[in-house]
Design a protein around this motif. Structure first.
Motif, PDB file in Angstrom:
ATOM      1  N   ASN A 171      -7.811   8.300  -6.609  1.00 40.83           N
ATOM      2  CA  ASN A 171      -9.152   8.012  -6.103  1.00 40.83           C
ATOM      3  C   ASN A 171      -9.688   6.704  -6.652  1.00 40.83           C
ATOM      4  O   ASN A 171     -10.312   5.911  -5.937  1.00 40.83           O
ATOM      5  N   LEU A 214      -5.092   1.290   4.942  1.00 37.81           N
ATOM      6  CA  LEU A 214      -5.281   2.046   3.703  1.00 37.81           C
ATOM      7  C   LEU A 214      -6.128   3.288   3.950  1.00 37.81           C
ATOM      8  O   LEU A 214      -5.795   4.385   3.472  1.00 37.81           O
ATOM      9  N   SER A 274      -7.408  -2.837   5.249  1.00 36.52           N
ATOM     10  CA  SER A 274      -8.323  -1.787   4.787  1.00 36.52           C
ATOM     11  C   SER A 274      -8.296  -0.590   5.733  1.00 36.52           C
ATOM     12  O   SER A 274      -8.366   0.566   5.302  1.00 36.52           O
ATOM     13  N   LEU A 279       0.837   4.119  -3.022  1.00 29.88           N
ATOM     14  CA  LEU A 279       0.384   5.482  -2.766  1.00 29.88           C
ATOM     15  C   LEU A 279       1.433   6.523  -3.140  1.00 29.88           C
ATOM     16  O   LEU A 279       1.090   7.637  -3.549  1.00 29.88           O
ATOM     17  N   GLU A 315      -3.212  11.601   3.357  1.00 27.91           N
ATOM     18  CA  GLU A 315      -2.468  11.992   2.156  1.00 27.91           C
ATOM     19  C   GLU A 315      -2.801  13.439   1.812  1.00 27.91           C
ATOM     20  O   GLU A 315      -3.932  13.770   1.483  1.00 27.91           O
ATOM     21  N   VAL A 320      -4.835   7.085   3.269  1.00 26.12           N
ATOM     22  CA  VAL A 320      -5.489   7.925   2.265  1.00 26.12           C
ATOM     23  C   VAL A 320      -5.986   9.221   2.887  1.00 26.12           C
ATOM     24  O   VAL A 320      -5.820  10.307   2.324  1.00 26.12           O
ATOM     25  N   PHE A 357      -9.829  -0.465  -1.435  1.00 29.59           N
ATOM     26  CA  PHE A 357     -10.511  -0.487  -0.135  1.00 29.59           C
ATOM     27  C   PHE A 357     -11.655  -1.496  -0.153  1.00 29.59           C
ATOM     28  O   PHE A 357     -11.790  -2.326   0.750  1.00 29.59           O
ATOM     29  N   ILE A 378       0.839  -1.207   0.000  1.00 35.84           N
ATOM     30  CA  ILE A 378       0.000   0.000   0.000  1.00 35.84           C
ATOM     31  C   ILE A 378       0.871   1.253   0.000  1.00 35.84           C
ATOM     32  O   ILE A 378       0.630   2.199  -0.764  1.00 35.84           O
ATOM     33  N   THR A 433      -7.583   3.655  -4.941  1.00 33.93           N
ATOM     34  CA  THR A 433      -7.791   3.493  -3.501  1.00 33.93           C
ATOM     35  C   THR A 433      -9.235   3.107  -3.187  1.00 33.93           C
ATOM     36  O   THR A 433      -9.480   2.298  -2.278  1.00 33.93           O
ATOM     37  N   ASP A 434     -10.180   3.642  -3.927  1.00 33.18           N
ATOM     38  CA  ASP A 434     -11.585   3.276  -3.742  1.00 33.18           C
ATOM     39  C   ASP A 434     -11.778   1.787  -4.038  1.00 33.18           C
ATOM     40  O   ASP A 434     -12.394   1.045  -3.257  1.00 33.18           O
TER      41      ASP A 434
END
Length: 457
Positions: free
Chosen positions: A268, A290, A287, A257, A297, A294, A275, A253, A271-272
Motif C-alpha cells: 500500500n 498501475l 498511472s 508488484l 491484485e 493494484v 501512483f 510496475i 503503490t500509493d
C-alpha cells in the motif's frame, strides 16, 4: 521484598531497550539539542535526543530495531548520515555544518562508509571524464585512428570500475555497509548515467527492477523513496519514445508488484506513492496501468483511501461512457446557464471540471478556464463546472463571474454526481465527446487548451 526481587529478575533477564550508542564531541555545539532520526520506508522517526554539555560532548542511544541508516541533526540543521548497524559509534568535529572537520573515531561500518563516500565520487568523476574522451577518440575522425590512446582509455575505465568492486568485495559479507553501498551507488548515479553514460541505462534499469521493497534493509536505508523516484525518472529520461517509455514502465510496475504482494503494508505504501508520482509527472498511461494492476491484485487488501483513488481509473478511463448528470435547476449560479441534464447539451465536446472555492489550485485553474472559454466555445467545446461546496454563499461568490455552466448541490464529497464520477481530488477534469465518451483526462487547463489548439484547428 517480593516486588524488588521481581524487578531485579526482570532487569537481568530482559535486554536493555537501547544496546548501542552514538557519542562524541562537537566543540562548537555547546549546550545545544542534538538528535538522531531513523528511516522507515517513506517516513522518518525520532530515535533518540539529548543536549550537548558545556564542552560539546553528547551521547545518544539506538536499538536493534533501528538497524539501517540514520542521521544526526542539531540546531545548525546540517544532517550527518550514519549507519546504525549494531555498533557503538564515536564522532568528533567542530559542528555538523563544518563537515570537513568531522571524523569517525569508532565504528568500523561507519569508517568503511566514510572511506567509500570520499573515494567513490572521485572515481565517478574520473569515469565520466574518461567516457568523454572515449567518445572523442572513437567518433571524431581526427582521433579515431589512434588505437593506443583508445586502448589506454578503456583500460583505465576498467581499472577504476575494478577498484570500486575490490573495495566492496573486501568488506565483511554480513555487514550492512556491503549491501548498502551498491544500492546507494545505483540510486545516486542515475543523472550521471543519463547524461554522460547512456550505454549503462539498460543495466541500471535492470538493477532497479531487481530491488525488493519488502527488504528490511532497503526499508530502513533512507533510499526507499529515492529508489522509486530515480527508477522512474530514468525510465522517463532514457531517450526512448513515449510509447516505449510506457512499455518499460509497465515492465517495472509488474516486477515491483510481484515482490510487494508478499507484504500488504509496504504494498500500500509503495503503490500509493508511485501512483501520485506518476500523476504529478503526467504519466497517465503508467498511472492507469498501475491503478488497474493494484485493483486486480488479489493477494493484498488495498486501504480504502487508495482503493477509492484508483477506482476512478477503472470506472472513468478513456473510452468509457461517463454517467449522465441530472441537475436541480435551483443549484445553478447563473439563471441564464441552466440545463436539465448533461446529455441535453448540444456541443461537440464538453469539459467537466470538478473543483471548489476552498481548493487553492482551483482558484488558479477556474479563472484561467473563464479566460479561454470564448475560444473553446467557438470551437464547439462547452464547460460544466461542478463545485464541491457546502457553503452556498462561498460557491456563489466564487462562481458568479464565470461565463460557463456552474453548479453545486451543496453536498461536497457526498454529491451523487461527485460519487458517480469517482472524484477523489480537486480539480479533476474530464473531456467528453457528444456521446459522453471520455476522450481525455487533462491534468491541467494548459493541457486542455493545447488539445483544443491541436485537434480543433
Amino acid at each position: 521484598m517480593k516486588k524488588h526481587l521481581i524487578a531485579f529478575l526482570y532487569l537481568i533477564t530482559t535486554p536493555f531497550i537501547f544496546s548501542q550508542s552514538i557519542s562524541g564531541n562537537f566543540s562548537q555545539l555547546i549546550n545545544q539539542p542534538i538528535k538522531v532520526e531513523g528511516f522507515s520506508g517513506l517516513k522518518t522517526y525520532a530515535v533518540s535526543s539529548t543536549t550537548t554539555d558545556e564542552k560539546g560532548n553528547f551521547k545518544l542511544n539506538y536499538s536493534k530495531s533501528d538497524y539501517g541508516v540514520g542521521y544526526l541533526i542539531a540546531s545548525d540543521n546540517k544532517p550527518l548520515f550514519i549507519l546504525l548497524s549494531g555498533e557503538d559509534i564515536v564522532i568528533t568535529g567542530e559542528a555538523l555544518n563544518v563537515p570537513e572537520t568531522i571524523k569517525i573515531a569508532k565504528g568500523q561500518e561507519n569508517l568503511f562508509f566514510e572511506e567509500y563516500a570520499k573515494e567513490h565520487p572521485r572515481r565517478e568523476q574520473a569515469l565520466s571524464a574518461w567516457g568523454y574522451l572515449e567518445k572523442i577518440y572513437t567518433l571524431d575522425s581526427l582521433f579515431s585512428l589512434q588505437q593506443k590512446p583508445i586502448t589506454a582509455i578503456l583500460e583505465e575505465k576498467q581499472r577504476i570500475k575494478k577498484e570500486d568492486k575490490v573495495f566492496l568485495s573486501s568488506l565483511p559479507s554480513d555487514s550492512y555497509v556491503k549491501w548498502f553501498l551498491p544500492i546507494r551507488k545505483l540510486v545516486s548515479s542515475v543523472s550521471t548515467i543519463a547524461q554522460y553514460r547512456p550505454e549503462e541505462i539498460p543495466e541500471t534499469i535492470d538493477a532497479f527492477r531487481k530491488l525488493d521493497y519488502t527488504d528490511a534493509r532497503l526499508y530502513k536505508s533512507g533510499l526507499f523513496k529515492d529508489a522509486i523516484d530515480n527508477h522512474f525518472w530514468l525510465l522517463e529520461n532514457s531517450g526512448k519514445s513515449l510509447d516505449n517509455v510506457f512499455e518499460e514502465m509497465k515492465l517495472s510496475i509488474d516486477g515491483m508488484l510481484v515482490k510487494l504482494a508478499t507484504n500488504e503494508k509496504i504494498f500500500n505504501e509503495v503503490t500509493d506513492y508511485l501512483f501520485d508520482l506518476l500523476e504529478k509527472h503526467s504519466l497517465f498511461q503508467a498511472s492507469e496501468y498501475l491503478a488497474l494492476k493494484v485493483l486486480n491484485e488479489g493477494s493484498c487488501t488495498i486501504n480504502n483511501d487508495l482503493a477509492n483513488q484508483l477506482e476512478t481509473y477503472r470506472a472513468m478511463k478513456k473510452g468509457n461512457i461517463a454517467p449522465d448528470m441530472i441537475f436541480n435547476p435551483s443549484f445553478f449560479v447563473n439563471p441564464n446557464k441552466i440545463v436539465a441534464k448533461l446529455s441535453s447539451l448540444k456541443s461537440n465536446y464538453t469539459v467537466v471540471v470538478f473543483g471548489a472555492s476552498w481548493c487553492p489550485k482551483c482558484k488558479e485553474e477556474l479563472p484561467e478556464i473563464a479566460k479561454l472559454y470564448s475560444k473553446w466555445k467557438s470551437k464547439g467545446v462547452e464547460v460544466v463546472f461542478v463545485a464541491l461546496e457546502e457553503d452556498r454563499t462561498a460557491f456563489i461568490n466564487f462562481a458568479k463571474g464565470f461565463p460557463f455552466i456552474s453548479y453545486s448541490d451543496n453536498k461536497k464529497w457526498e454529491s451523487k454526481i461527485v460519487k458517480d464520477y469517482y472524484v477523489f481530488s480537486t480539480p479533476t477534469i474530464f473531456l467528453l465527446d457528444n456521446k459522453r465518451e471520455i476522450i481525455l483526462r487533462p491534468n491541467s487547463v494548459k493541457q486542455m487548451d493545447a488539445w483544443v489548439d491541436w485537434y480543433l484547428k
